[in-house]
Motif scaffolding. Structure first.
Motif, mmCIF file in Angstrom:
data_model
loop_
_atom_site.group_PDB
_atom_site.id
_atom_site.type_symbol
_atom_site.label_atom_id
_atom_site.label_comp_id
_atom_site.label_asym_id
_atom_site.label_seq_id
_atom_site.Cartn_x
_atom_site.Cartn_y
_atom_site.Cartn_z
ATOM 1 N N ASP A 44 22.349 -3.409 -0.135
ATOM 2 C CA ASP A 44 23.367 -2.429 -0.492
ATOM 3 C C ASP A 44 23.105 -1.085 0.178
ATOM 4 O OD1 ASP A 44 21.900 -1.450 -3.682
ATOM 5 O OD2 ASP A 44 21.082 -1.738 -1.674
ATOM 6 N N GLY A 45 22.060 -1.060 1.000
ATOM 7 C CA GLY A 45 21.783 0.181 1.694
ATOM 8 C C GLY A 45 20.903 1.119 0.914
ATOM 9 N N LYS A 46 20.420 0.672 -0.254
ATOM 10 C CA LYS A 46 19.570 1.557 -1.035
ATOM 11 C C LYS A 46 18.100 1.320 -0.684
ATOM 12 C CE LYS A 46 22.346 3.154 -4.691
ATOM 13 N NZ LYS A 46 23.492 2.268 -4.698
ATOM 14 N N PRO A 47 17.363 2.383 -0.570
ATOM 15 C CA PRO A 47 15.936 2.213 -0.222
ATOM 16 C C PRO A 47 15.169 1.530 -1.337
ATOM 17 C CG PRO A 47 16.409 4.503 -0.779
ATOM 18 C CD PRO A 47 17.717 3.796 -0.802
ATOM 19 N N LEU A 48 14.266 0.710 -0.968
ATOM 20 C CA LEU A 48 13.409 0.027 -1.923
ATOM 21 C C LEU A 48 12.048 0.690 -1.948
ATOM 22 C CD1 LEU A 48 14.125 -3.605 -0.655
ATOM 23 C CD2 LEU A 48 15.359 -2.357 -2.439
ATOM 24 N N THR A 49 11.410 0.596 -3.081
ATOM 25 C CA THR A 49 10.038 1.115 -3.136
ATOM 26 C C THR A 49 9.126 0.076 -3.756
ATOM 27 O OG1 THR A 49 10.548 2.125 -5.247
ATOM 28 C CG2 THR A 49 10.644 3.554 -3.294
ATOM 29 N N GLY A 50 7.863 0.252 -3.540
ATOM 30 C CA GLY A 50 6.878 -0.660 -4.109
ATOM 31 C C GLY A 50 7.075 -2.079 -3.612
ATOM 32 N N VAL A 51 7.448 -2.219 -2.370
ATOM 33 C CA VAL A 51 7.776 -3.537 -1.831
ATOM 34 C C VAL A 51 6.546 -4.157 -1.197
ATOM 35 C CG1 VAL A 51 9.059 -4.672 0.009
ATOM 36 C CG2 VAL A 51 10.197 -3.004 -1.453
ATOM 37 N N PHE A 52 6.325 -5.437 -1.504
ATOM 38 C CA PHE A 52 5.291 -6.206 -0.804
ATOM 39 C C PHE A 52 5.952 -6.984 0.324
ATOM 40 C CE2 PHE A 52 1.698 -5.622 -3.556
ATOM 41 C CZ PHE A 52 2.260 -5.317 -4.780
ATOM 42 N N LEU A 53 5.283 -7.041 1.465
ATOM 43 C CA LEU A 53 5.825 -7.796 2.593
ATOM 44 C C LEU A 53 4.875 -8.924 2.941
ATOM 45 C CD1 LEU A 53 7.079 -4.909 4.900
ATOM 46 C CD2 LEU A 53 8.423 -6.356 3.385
ATOM 47 N N PHE A 54 5.433 -10.099 3.253
ATOM 48 C CA PHE A 54 4.599 -11.244 3.632
ATOM 49 C C PHE A 54 5.110 -11.855 4.915
ATOM 50 C CE2 PHE A 54 2.134 -11.411 -0.182
ATOM 51 C CZ PHE A 54 2.954 -10.785 -1.108
ATOM 52 N N ASP A 55 4.175 -12.382 5.743
ATOM 53 C CA ASP A 55 4.627 -13.028 6.986
ATOM 54 C C ASP A 55 4.917 -14.495 6.718
ATOM 55 O OD1 ASP A 55 1.375 -13.469 8.662
ATOM 56 O OD2 ASP A 55 2.240 -14.395 6.860
ATOM 57 N N GLN A 56 5.226 -15.288 7.787
ATOM 58 C CA GLN A 56 5.664 -16.669 7.640
ATOM 59 C C GLN A 56 4.542 -17.552 7.136
ATOM 60 O OE1 GLN A 56 5.132 -15.143 10.434
ATOM 61 N NE2 GLN A 56 3.900 -16.423 11.823
ATOM 62 N N ASN A 57 3.308 -17.072 7.212
ATOM 63 C CA ASN A 57 2.195 -17.890 6.744
ATOM 64 C C ASN A 57 1.757 -17.518 5.336
ATOM 65 O OD1 ASN A 57 2.055 -19.173 9.282
ATOM 66 N ND2 ASN A 57 0.834 -17.475 10.101
ATOM 67 N N GLY A 58 2.510 -16.634 4.739
ATOM 68 C CA GLY A 58 2.165 -16.235 3.383
ATOM 69 C C GLY A 58 1.130 -15.130 3.321
ATOM 70 N N ILE A 96 1.532 -8.524 4.739
ATOM 71 C CA ILE A 96 1.571 -7.628 5.901
ATOM 72 C C ILE A 96 1.012 -6.297 5.473
ATOM 73 C CG2 ILE A 96 3.072 -6.410 7.506
ATOM 74 C CD1 ILE A 96 4.954 -8.786 7.372
ATOM 75 N N THR A 97 -0.059 -5.863 6.129
ATOM 76 C CA THR A 97 -0.677 -4.583 5.771
ATOM 77 C C THR A 97 -0.675 -3.667 6.977
ATOM 78 O OG1 THR A 97 -2.824 -5.544 6.298
ATOM 79 C CG2 THR A 97 -2.134 -5.586 4.008
ATOM 80 N N GLN A 98 0.492 -3.503 7.542
ATOM 81 C CA GLN A 98 0.615 -2.629 8.695
ATOM 82 C C GLN A 98 0.632 -1.177 8.236
ATOM 83 O OE1 GLN A 98 1.000 -4.065 11.679
ATOM 84 N NE2 GLN A 98 1.655 -2.407 13.055
ATOM 85 N N GLY A 99 -0.111 -0.362 8.940
ATOM 86 C CA GLY A 99 -0.055 1.053 8.593
ATOM 87 C C GLY A 99 -1.352 1.512 7.954
ATOM 88 N N ASN A 100 -1.447 2.799 7.826
ATOM 89 C CA ASN A 100 -2.676 3.395 7.333
ATOM 90 C C ASN A 100 -2.356 4.305 6.144
ATOM 91 O OD1 ASN A 100 -5.092 4.584 6.883
ATOM 92 N ND2 ASN A 100 -5.262 5.544 8.907
ATOM 93 N N LYS A 101 -2.783 3.879 4.943
ATOM 94 C CA LYS A 101 -2.482 4.661 3.754
ATOM 95 C C LYS A 101 -3.098 6.044 3.814
ATOM 96 C CE LYS A 101 -1.604 1.616 -0.150
ATOM 97 N NZ LYS A 101 -0.433 2.359 -0.570
#
Lengths: 108, 376
Positions: free
Chosen positions: B273-287, B290-295
């Motif tokens: 719907d175009g609304k930003p999400l927060t607290g999202v976990f991302l996973f690749d095709q192997n389960g 994804i931890t891209q980035g530097n907190k």
């Protein structure tokens, strides 16, 4: 002397071969011994080639055990004829030049 | 004898080690004559080398003539060089001049036209005459620098190398046109063997052809023909250089290891719907998560180092991502007319923000199960 030589090297080489056949280095030595020390090695060989192409010389190879086989040059009939006529032309020319130098063109 | 030990120079091979007895026996014998004949043999070998080199030099300088003519002109030369060498200890160049000048004199006295050094333009204007004069002066000066009368005398010796280079250049050019992606080593379909084979054939052909001679109809054509061949050669070399240099930079871009996402420091997920999400976990095709980035890069977020899960966005900044998002029509999701408001996610940046969208994993610490993923 080099400039003069260019014109008459043909005649000089023919003359040197009149009595004795010779190979390149030998011919060069004879020319130098006769007083033409300025003549360049390459010029002699080039002249020999030109004279040969013009049909004035024959060549034959003399095998040798110690060094490379030597290619000897000899005057043929045409060559002797050419030596004769070129010699005459030269003498006439030389006489003319002598006169010119002595008299400065004055016909007397 | 240990081969690694430095050997004495001078061709003398005295035994370096060995008993004193051997040494004594050696010292008793008179070696003067042997040394003499070694030296003479060395000299005559050197002379023969010199003769061979001189011969090659003259031959190179005459390389623009037909082969039969060259052979004819050079027929008497080896014998002559041998005689000259035997005559005196001077070098051949001292006695006869440089090979190039000898070739020049030979050519002229044999009645063959001298090689045209510059292409005659016919009607030369002042600029060209001046240019040629400058070139001539440079020719002499550079030549003297490297020990020749004229630089051209030296360059003329490189003629056979030029034949190799132009064969190689033509080969690379043809392969580039046919297969593309050529580097210094020619390849056909990534196989260097075929590529090298093809280029070698061209190199051999180029050397066999030797000097390019165009039979002229008139004198004018001769000049034009020469100009054409020289221009074509120059273009060939330029093409070769550009291909090779292009290939060097090309490798960087097309290398398999290039990671287009290497610069990603944070991910801003948006719902359909175009609304930003927060607290999202991302996973690749192997389960794998994804931890891209530097907190640690989050300047305005509070990072107490306690959280264990990567949720996106890592550094929720007010106003959304740093650079503006593509316009609504370019975005891949949702109704085109919808403009998502960059609503500020919780500014704390703490990972314990409750997820707003279903499907986002629970941050409580339990690893998201396959069911959670499937429920999306």
């Amino acid at each position: 002397m080099t400039q003069l030589l260019k014109g008459v090297l043909d005649l000089a080489v023919l003359a040197v071969l009149r009595h004795d056949d010779g190979y390149g280095y030998d011919i060069l030595r004879r020319l130098r011994a006769a007083g033409l020390d300025d003549v360049g090695d390459a010029s002699v060989y080039g002249t020999l080639r030109r004279l040969f192409q013009a049909g004035y010389l024959t060549t034959y190879v003399v095998p040798s055990e110690e060094g490379p086989h030597r290619k000897y040059y000899a005057l043929n009939v045409a060559g002797r004829g050419q030596l004769e006529s070129a010699g005459k032309v030269w003498r006439t020319f030389a006489a003319t030049m002598d006169r010119l130098i002595d008299n400065g063109g004055d016909p007397t | 004898m240990n081969a690694l030990e430095p050997q004495p120079h001078g061709g003398e091979s005295r035994p370096r080690e060995g008993s004193d007895e051997t040494q004594a026996r050696y010292d008793q014998v008179d070696h003067t004559e042997a040394d003499e004949s070694w030296r003479r043999a060395g000299d005559s070998w050197r002379r023969r080398e010199e003769i061979a080199r001189y011969l090659d030099g003259v031959r190179s300088a005459l390389a623009d003539l037909p082969a039969e003519v060259v052979e004819e002109l050079l027929e008497d030369l080896p014998a002559h060089l041998a005689e000259v060498a035997a005559d005196s200890a001077d070098t051949l160049t001292d006695r006869l001049g440089s090979p190039a000048s000898y070739a020049e004199e030979l050519r002229t006295s044999a009645g063959i036209e001298p090689p045209p050094r510059h292409f005659p333009l016919g009607r030369s204007n002042v600029m060209i005459t001046r240019g040629r004069a400058l070139l001539g002066a440079a020719d002499v000066r550079i030549g003297n620098l490297i020990g020749y009368d004229r630089a051209m005398d030296f360059l003329v010796l490189l003629r056979p190398a030029w034949w190799v280079l132009r064969g190689y250049a033509l080969g690379i050019l043809l392969l580039e046109v046919a297969f593309g992606d050529q580097g210094i080593i020619p390849m056909i379909q990534g196989n260097p063997l075929f590529g090298l084979g093809f280029v070698s054939l061209l190199v051999i052909g180029s050397v066999r052809v030797g000097p390019l001679r165009l039979e002229p109809l008139r004198r004018q054509s001769l000049a034009l023909g020469q100009f054409t061949t020289r221009a074509a050669s120059a273009l060939l070399v330029v093409a070769l250089l550009s291909i090779v240099s292009h290939s060097n930079s090309h490798d960087d871009i097309s290398s398999v290891n290039y990671d287009p996402w290497g610069g990603v420091e944070d991910v801003y997920p948006y719902g359909s719907d175009g609304k930003p999400l927060t607290g999202v976990f991302l996973f690749d095709q192997n389960g794998h998560q994804i931890t891209q980035g530097n907190k640690g890069r989050c300047s305005d977020g509070v990072y107490d180092g306690s959280e264990t899960w990567f949720t996106y966005p890592l550094c929720p900044a007010p106003g959304g991502p740093r650079t503006p998002l593509p316009s609504p029509s370019e975005r891949p999701f949702g109704p085109k007319a919808l403009i998502p408001s960059p609503t500020t996610p919780t500014p704390s940046g703490s990972p314990s923000t409750p997820a707003k969208e279903p499907g986002a994993g629970s941050p409580s610490g339990a690893p998201p199960s396959g069911d959670a993923l499937a429920s999306r």
